[in-house]
Design a protein around this motif. Structure first.
Motif, PDB file in Angstrom:
ATOM      1  N   ALA A 165       0.832  -1.207   0.000  1.00  0.00           N
ATOM      2  CA  ALA A 165       0.000   0.000   0.000  1.00  0.00           C
ATOM      3  C   ALA A 165       0.865   1.256   0.000  1.00  0.00           C
ATOM      4  CB  ALA A 165      -0.924  -0.010   1.216  1.00  0.00           C
ATOM      5  N   ALA A 166       1.949   1.240   0.773  1.00  0.00           N
ATOM      6  CA  ALA A 166       2.846   2.393   0.811  1.00  0.00           C
ATOM      7  C   ALA A 166       3.477   2.647  -0.543  1.00  0.00           C
ATOM      8  CB  ALA A 166       3.923   2.175   1.873  1.00  0.00           C
ATOM      9  N   GLN A 167       3.847   1.586  -1.254  1.00  0.00           N
ATOM     10  CA  GLN A 167       4.438   1.749  -2.577  1.00  0.00           C
ATOM     11  C   GLN A 167       3.437   2.336  -3.566  1.00  0.00           C
ATOM     12  OE1 GLN A 167       5.982  -2.086  -3.667  1.00  0.00           O
ATOM     13  NE2 GLN A 167       7.502  -2.111  -2.018  1.00  0.00           N
ATOM     14  N   LEU A 168       2.188   1.864  -3.511  1.00  0.00           N
ATOM     15  CA  LEU A 168       1.166   2.381  -4.423  1.00  0.00           C
ATOM     16  C   LEU A 168       0.813   3.833  -4.118  1.00  0.00           C
ATOM     17  CD1 LEU A 168      -1.193  -0.732  -4.576  1.00  0.00           C
ATOM     18  CD2 LEU A 168       0.094   0.234  -6.485  1.00  0.00           C
ATOM     19  N   LEU A 169       0.909   4.214  -2.848  1.00  0.00           N
ATOM     20  CA  LEU A 169       0.532   5.570  -2.443  1.00  0.00           C
ATOM     21  C   LEU A 169       1.692   6.551  -2.468  1.00  0.00           C
ATOM     22  CD1 LEU A 169      -1.835   4.735   0.550  1.00  0.00           C
ATOM     23  CD2 LEU A 169      -2.504   5.763  -1.633  1.00  0.00           C
ATOM     24  N   GLU A 170       2.873   6.082  -2.818  1.00  0.00           N
ATOM     25  CA  GLU A 170       4.039   6.967  -2.839  1.00  0.00           C
ATOM     26  C   GLU A 170       3.780   8.172  -3.749  1.00  0.00           C
ATOM     27  OE1 GLU A 170       7.483   8.321  -1.508  1.00  0.00           O
ATOM     28  OE2 GLU A 170       6.707   6.340  -0.928  1.00  0.00           O
ATOM     29  N   GLY A 171       3.951   9.369  -3.177  1.00  0.00           N
ATOM     30  CA  GLY A 171       3.721  10.593  -3.924  1.00  0.00           C
ATOM     31  C   GLY A 171       2.274  11.027  -3.967  1.00  0.00           C
ATOM     32  N   LEU A 172       1.361  10.186  -3.444  1.00  0.00           N
ATOM     33  CA  LEU A 172      -0.062  10.511  -3.451  1.00  0.00           C
ATOM     34  C   LEU A 172      -0.597  10.808  -2.058  1.00  0.00           C
ATOM     35  CD1 LEU A 172      -1.316   7.673  -5.858  1.00  0.00           C
ATOM     36  CD2 LEU A 172      -0.944  10.085  -6.452  1.00  0.00           C
ATOM     37  N   HIS A 173       0.070  10.239  -1.040  1.00  0.00           N
ATOM     38  CA  HIS A 173      -0.443  10.323   0.327  1.00  0.00           C
ATOM     39  C   HIS A 173       0.709  10.075   1.290  1.00  0.00           C
ATOM     40  CE1 HIS A 173      -3.387  10.103   3.550  1.00  0.00           C
ATOM     41  NE2 HIS A 173      -2.970   8.907   3.895  1.00  0.00           N
ATOM     42  N   ASP A 174       0.610  10.613   2.492  1.00  0.00           N
ATOM     43  CA  ASP A 174       1.625  10.399   3.526  1.00  0.00           C
ATOM     44  C   ASP A 174       1.628   8.915   3.923  1.00  0.00           C
ATOM     45  OD1 ASP A 174       3.318  10.390   5.670  1.00  0.00           O
ATOM     46  OD2 ASP A 174       2.262  11.922   6.814  1.00  0.00           O
ATOM     47  N   THR A 175       2.760   8.260   3.771  1.00  0.00           N
ATOM     48  CA  THR A 175       2.837   6.814   4.005  1.00  0.00           C
ATOM     49  C   THR A 175       3.669   6.450   5.230  1.00  0.00           C
ATOM     50  OG1 THR A 175       4.774   6.587   2.545  1.00  0.00           O
ATOM     51  CG2 THR A 175       2.593   6.336   1.533  1.00  0.00           C
ATOM     52  N   HIS A 176       4.003   7.426   6.075  1.00  0.00           N
ATOM     53  CA  HIS A 176       4.935   7.107   7.162  1.00  0.00           C
ATOM     54  C   HIS A 176       4.358   6.123   8.166  1.00  0.00           C
ATOM     55  CE1 HIS A 176       2.732  10.114   9.572  1.00  0.00           C
ATOM     56  NE2 HIS A 176       3.316   9.567  10.626  1.00  0.00           N
ATOM     57  N   LEU A 177       3.028   6.162   8.408  1.00  0.00           N
ATOM     58  CA  LEU A 177       2.430   5.210   9.346  1.00  0.00           C
ATOM     59  C   LEU A 177       2.440   3.794   8.772  1.00  0.00           C
ATOM     60  CD1 LEU A 177      -0.613   7.169  10.832  1.00  0.00           C
ATOM     61  CD2 LEU A 177       1.633   6.770  11.853  1.00  0.00           C
ATOM     62  N   LEU A 178       2.241   3.681   7.482  1.00  0.00           N
ATOM     63  CA  LEU A 178       2.321   2.366   6.838  1.00  0.00           C
ATOM     64  C   LEU A 178       3.734   1.796   6.944  1.00  0.00           C
ATOM     65  CD1 LEU A 178       0.264   3.197   3.631  1.00  0.00           C
ATOM     66  CD2 LEU A 178      -0.383   1.484   5.334  1.00  0.00           C
ATOM     67  N   GLN A 179       4.710   2.642   6.725  1.00  0.00           N
ATOM     68  CA  GLN A 179       6.095   2.190   6.724  1.00  0.00           C
ATOM     69  C   GLN A 179       6.623   1.943   8.134  1.00  0.00           C
ATOM     70  OE1 GLN A 179       7.660   5.531   4.528  1.00  0.00           O
ATOM     71  NE2 GLN A 179       7.649   4.395   2.590  1.00  0.00           N
ATOM     72  N   ALA A 180       6.004   2.556   9.134  1.00  0.00           N
ATOM     73  CA  ALA A 180       6.500   2.437  10.506  1.00  0.00           C
ATOM     74  C   ALA A 180       6.037   1.170  11.209  1.00  0.00           C
ATOM     75  CB  ALA A 180       6.067   3.656  11.321  1.00  0.00           C
ATOM     76  N   LEU A 181       5.052   0.474  10.659  1.00  0.00           N
ATOM     77  CA  LEU A 181       4.539  -0.723  11.316  1.00  0.00           C
ATOM     78  C   LEU A 181       5.622  -1.803  11.400  1.00  0.00           C
ATOM     79  CD1 LEU A 181       1.009  -1.006   9.650  1.00  0.00           C
ATOM     80  CD2 LEU A 181       1.486  -0.347  12.017  1.00  0.00           C
ATOM     81  N   GLU A 182       5.769  -2.377  12.580  1.00  0.00           N
ATOM     82  CA  GLU A 182       6.626  -3.540  12.747  1.00  0.00           C
ATOM     83  C   GLU A 182       5.780  -4.799  12.636  1.00  0.00           C
ATOM     84  OE1 GLU A 182       8.572  -3.176  16.470  1.00  0.00           O
ATOM     85  OE2 GLU A 182       9.450  -1.212  16.025  1.00  0.00           O
ATOM     86  N   HIS A 183       6.418  -5.923  12.373  1.00  0.00           N
ATOM     87  CA  HIS A 183       5.666  -7.143  12.115  1.00  0.00           C
ATOM     88  C   HIS A 183       6.151  -8.301  12.975  1.00  0.00           C
ATOM     89  CE1 HIS A 183       4.888  -4.661   8.546  1.00  0.00           C
ATOM     90  NE2 HIS A 183       3.733  -5.295   8.506  1.00  0.00           N
ATOM     91  N   GLU A 184       5.237  -9.237  13.199  1.00  0.00           N
ATOM     92  CA  GLU A 184       5.524 -10.453  13.957  1.00  0.00           C
ATOM     93  C   GLU A 184       5.200 -11.666  13.086  1.00  0.00           C
ATOM     94  OE1 GLU A 184       6.758 -10.868  16.938  1.00  0.00           O
ATOM     95  OE2 GLU A 184       6.504  -8.960  18.001  1.00  0.00           O
TER      96      GLU A 184
END
Length: 443
Positions: A276-295
């Motif tokens: 989602a962050a890649q698709l929204l790059e340049g269209l919307h703020d993606t920092h929350l998408l990129q900041a998520l850590e995963h388990e």
């Protein structure tokens, strides 16, 4: 939804994407559902491995999952036959009774089902039962709300929970629900889950275990439902670019080769947060998408002789990393409509467990089963397979700010179990977010 039918795209055919696509189609709209993988279902899907049909993980649903159960019915899946409904329980192998417990809620109205289960519970001392009752009563009095989020471990300490009830009840429930260890897990999100299960009517706390593979549980029926409603499902098609369309709020999609996939009145982005962050790059703020850590979540499948059968369809296990005993729950797939003698052992928050490789993990789990059940033969399965979903869920930490649809460009909506909401990364969270995204686009 709007009276004028429109053509919408849903990118990602996990459970959030399936929910969004069905909601849009039910509103009379035309839907194109794109999925980069060949199989629908996302992180809850069917796999074909070694000539066997398996799931990429083992799920437990709750009676509180109203949106998921309603969606299954809508697409033609009967939850009563597709899911085994069991009362709330935390049962450990009988051979491990000295270090485990047997807690089963009777089919009584809430909250009496929990009270009676506590009275009857084996393996808990009086102080353990009093601590558990105190937690439930106080959390209900608080309205299941905290003034400030903290870790589940801190919450349990604040509520004076005993070491035993924490180890046998709260820790496994937290890891199962949030896929995050109590030391790092959000207490508020944990309370949200308990509110809708322990704090609701008795049936809401029931545990629902799939009797069918995950594909047959929803994605297959979703594909058929969309076909009946004029929709199109396109597996194996990766959408890599979003471009503004010819009308305000419309969008054009392109694949990895730059080929056009069509223009749509709106798009639901039901991919994982990275895509989602890649698709929204340049269209919307993606920092929350990129900041998520995963388990990660790991499932270890073990095939024994057809005569092998556990005392119950699923049981809790005492994980003990110090002795390489990583399993937290074991499911007897033979009692759940699968191959007789096939067990599935689940390891949630599995980062440390998989560090030494699959062979070491399998050896530790089979030794754990043999010891816990008092059956040496469980140490030597006929066949085994370890499946790890490395980015199974987001790490559900205290105070986590999750992405939402605030200020999203017109005609776009996010959907996924990571989108802001009350629930952790669960099937119910995914389905709820998919329905909300569809309503946001189509009105």
């Amino acid at each position: 939804m709007s009276d004028a039918p429109r053509h919408y795209a849903v990118i990602g055919a996990g459970w959030a994407g399936c929910a969004a696509a069905v909601a849009l189609a039910a509103g009379g709209h035309r839907v194109s559902l794109f999925e980069a993988a060949r199989t629908l279902g996302g992180r809850a899907r069917r796999l074909e491995l070694d000539g066997r049909t398996l799931d990429n993980g083992q799920h437990i649903l709750l009676g509180a999952y109203r949106a998921t159960l309603a969606l299954m019915k809508q697409v033609g899946v009967d939850p009563a036959t597709a899911l085994l409904r069991l009362p709330l329980q935390m049962r450990y192998p009988l051979a491990n009774q000295g270090d485990g417990m047997d807690f089963v809620a009777p089919r009584l109205p809430a909250p009496w089902h929990v009270a009676v289960a506590l009275l009857r519970a084996k393996g808990l001392a009086r102080e353990d039962k009093m601590a558990l009752a105190r937690f439930s009563t106080t959390a209900r009095w608080m309205g299941w709300q905290l003034h400030e989020d903290c870790s589940v471990a801190d919450l349990l300490q604040r509520f004076d929970q005993t070491d035993r009830v924490t180890r046998l009840m709260w820790r496994p429930l937290c890891i199962a629900a949030l896929n995050t260890p109590p030391e790092r897990a959000s207490a508020q999100v944990f309370l949200n889950v308990l509110r809708d299960s322990l704090g609701a009517r008795r049936a809401a706390s029931d545990m629902l275990i799939p009797r069918r593979d995950l594909g047959a549980l929803l994605p297959d029926a979703t594909e058929a439902y969309l076909a009946r409603h004029g929709g199109l499902v396109r597996p194996g098609v990766a959408v890599t670019r979003l471009l503004t369309g010819s009308e305000p709020g419309s969008w054009r999609l392109e694949d990895r080769l730059g080929e056009s996939l069509g223009e749509f009145s709106g798009v639901v982005l039901a991919t994982g947060p990275e895509a989602a962050a890649q698709l929204l790059e340049g269209l919307h703020d993606t920092h929350l998408l990129q900041a998520l850590e995963h388990e990660p979540i790991t499932t270890c499948y073990l095939q024994y002789g057809e005569q092998m059968r556990l005392p119950a369809p699923f049981l809790a296990l005492l994980d003990a990393p110090e002795r390489q005993a990583w399993g937290q729950f074991v499911f007897d797939r033979g009692q759940l409509g699968g191959d007789p003698g096939l067990l599935a052992v689940v390891v949630s928050a599995a980062g440390q467990a998989i560090a030494d490789g699959h062979a070491t993990l399998t050896t530790g789990i089979t030794r754990q089963l043999a010891q816990d059940f008092g059956q040496p033969a469980l140490a030597t399965p006929q066949w085994s397979k370890v499946i790890t979903e490395k980015r199974a869920t987001f790490a559900c930490i205290p105070g986590l700010q999750r992405p939402d649809n605030t200020a999203m460009p017109a005609g776009l909506a996010l959907a996924g179990d990571y989108v802001a909401g009350d629930y952790p990364a669960t099937l119910e969270g995914a389905v709820r977010s998919g329905g909300a995204a569809a309503r946001l686009l189509a009105g």
